[in-house]
Scaffold this active site. Sequence first.
Site, PDB file in Angstrom:
ATOM      1  N   LYS A 148      -8.544  -5.763  12.012  1.00 44.44           N
ATOM      2  CA  LYS A 148      -7.377  -5.165  12.672  1.00 44.44           C
ATOM      3  C   LYS A 148      -7.076  -5.842  14.012  1.00 44.44           C
ATOM      4  O   LYS A 148      -5.903  -5.984  14.396  1.00 44.44           O
ATOM      5  CB  LYS A 148      -7.598  -3.660  12.855  1.00 44.44           C
ATOM      6  CG  LYS A 148      -7.673  -2.886  11.533  1.00 44.44           C
ATOM      7  CD  LYS A 148      -6.358  -2.955  10.734  1.00 44.44           C
ATOM      8  CE  LYS A 148      -6.330  -1.986   9.559  1.00 44.44           C
ATOM      9  NZ  LYS A 148      -5.070  -2.026   8.821  1.00 44.44           N
TER      10      LYS A 148
ATOM     11  N   TYR B 221     -14.055  -3.963   9.905  1.00 42.23           N
ATOM     12  CA  TYR B 221     -12.711  -3.373   9.939  1.00 42.23           C
ATOM     13  C   TYR B 221     -12.001  -3.674  11.261  1.00 42.23           C
ATOM     14  O   TYR B 221     -10.838  -4.101  11.277  1.00 42.23           O
ATOM     15  CB  TYR B 221     -12.850  -1.863   9.708  1.00 42.23           C
ATOM     16  CG  TYR B 221     -11.558  -1.091   9.692  1.00 42.23           C
ATOM     17  CD1 TYR B 221     -10.629  -1.255   8.676  1.00 42.23           C
ATOM     18  CD2 TYR B 221     -11.269  -0.173  10.711  1.00 42.23           C
ATOM     19  CE1 TYR B 221      -9.456  -0.525   8.662  1.00 42.23           C
ATOM     20  CE2 TYR B 221     -10.103   0.559  10.702  1.00 42.23           C
ATOM     21  CZ  TYR B 221      -9.193   0.378   9.679  1.00 42.23           C
ATOM     22  OH  TYR B 221      -8.021   1.107   9.677  1.00 42.23           O
TER      23      TYR B 221
ATOM     24  N   SER C  90      -1.930  -1.388  12.036  1.00 37.82           N
ATOM     25  CA  SER C  90      -3.285  -1.699  12.485  1.00 37.82           C
ATOM     26  C   SER C  90      -4.066  -0.396  12.481  1.00 37.82           C
ATOM     27  O   SER C  90      -4.025   0.378  11.515  1.00 37.82           O
ATOM     28  CB  SER C  90      -3.226  -2.351  13.865  1.00 37.82           C
ATOM     29  OG  SER C  90      -4.517  -2.608  14.363  1.00 37.82           O
TER      30      SER C  90
ATOM     31  N   SER D 190       1.614   3.271  -2.293  1.00 40.36           N
ATOM     32  CA  SER D 190       1.367   4.267  -3.346  1.00 40.36           C
ATOM     33  C   SER D 190       0.470   5.409  -2.885  1.00 40.36           C
ATOM     34  O   SER D 190       0.213   6.332  -3.653  1.00 40.36           O
ATOM     35  CB  SER D 190       0.727   3.582  -4.561  1.00 40.36           C
ATOM     36  OG  SER D 190      -0.533   3.036  -4.200  1.00 40.36           O
TER      37      SER D 190
ATOM     38  N   GLY E 292       0.836  -1.211   0.000  1.00 42.95           N
ATOM     39  CA  GLY E 292       0.000   0.000   0.000  1.00 42.95           C
ATOM     40  C   GLY E 292       0.860   1.245   0.000  1.00 42.95           C
ATOM     41  O   GLY E 292       0.469   2.284   0.520  1.00 42.95           O
TER      42      GLY E 292
END
Length: 330
Positions: free
Chosen positions: A192, A188, A174, A47, A45
Amino acid sequence: MADAFFSLFTLILLIPLALIAFLYFIVRPRPVKIPIKNRHVFITGGSSGIGLALAHKAAAEGARVSILARSRNKLEEARNAVRLATGIDVSVFAADVRDYDAVKRAVDEAGPIDVLLLNHGVFVALELEKQELSEVKFTLDVNLMGSFNLIKAALPAMRTRKDPKQPVSIALISSQAGQVGIYGYAAYSASKFGLRGLAEALQQEVIADNIHVSLIFPPDTDTPGFAEENKRKPELTKIIASSSGAMKPEEVAQKAFDGIKSGSFIIPCNLEGVALSLATAGLSPQRSFLMASVEVLAAGILRIVGLCFQWTWYTSIEKWHNQRKGSQRS
Ligand SMILES: NC(=O)C1=CN([C@@H]2O[C@H](COP(=O)(O)OP(=O)(O)OC[C@H]3O[C@@H](n4cnc5c(N)ncnc54)[C@H](OP(=O)(O)O)[C@@H]3O)[C@@H](O)[C@H]2O)C=CC1
Ligand SMILES: CCCCCCCCCCCCCCCC(=O)[C@@H](N)CO
């Protein structure tokens, strides 16, 4: 009388000192320093948002940087941005973390990793009843299974690295919603919280190979993903999440690297995060005897603080429902 005071005084002083001394000897794993300079930092991730800020930071600190994400366009943009800011070229890998074979190819091509930074993540804040099961599964697949895929792909080469004396790191981003369940984050938060179980178990399995696991817990952070999330976030999610301040991705990246370099298992990012981490210390490893002492001494009080937060949250929930009922009647 004076004698009694004196012994009371020494007792009050001696007990914490004895505690600190005791914890100094027993905390495990032992403290460690993990260098970043000239090492290979691989960021999923990388980017956008926090991941991009991590890539900037790692490049600025003299690491060799690889970033992985799905969109090749965004990866190229990120590469240009880092090059412009630091003059350093990051390697980019287009892959979906849900696709083990694609992840494995990317990791093999990138070469042995010293710091594996699992930052990829998706989030949609929505009441579970309004959320499709397919979206729940997507959240768990990306955030949790994606992390398993990366670790399974990268770990063998990390274990058999050339210089086993040099400590290496697996760090997972997290969220504070991975320390306490929050309205609208059923899927979500589950993903996490899952990372924490993974991290605690994994740390025991890899410690013998001088591999160190870190978990970073950011609050709301000003990123493209966060802007997208806010478009349809339930009012109550906003209210409860605002108990913790918002941060910039660069600040989160700074905290993350400070924590990773000092080998911390739990890495909070702001003051509320420190309180939250103390309140949820549980049975996580703690390398610092000073932090361990604070955890022990603050435990009771922080349970009260935590209950106060729950009180304000449930009061907000009650108010919100009452208002809705009121507006429905009129
Ligand atoms: N922003 C916030 O408020 C907070 C964020 N976090 C966590 O921080 C992390 C980063 O968040 P943030 O920077 O806001 O997110 P962004 O949405 O801005 O960026 C997410 C990154 O993950 C990549 N990504 C998403 N899905 C996949 C996938 N299936 N495979 C590979 N890469 C993927 C995206 O690239 P692409 O889409 O091209 O694949 C992008 O690079 C997440 O884990 C998030 O849960 C934690 C606390 C607060
Ligand atoms: C005992 C002491 C308690 C201290 C205060 C507790 C505050 C808790 C607030 C939780 C905020 C959750 C934000 C989630 C951000 C996130 O991950 C989303 N933006 C999705 O990315």
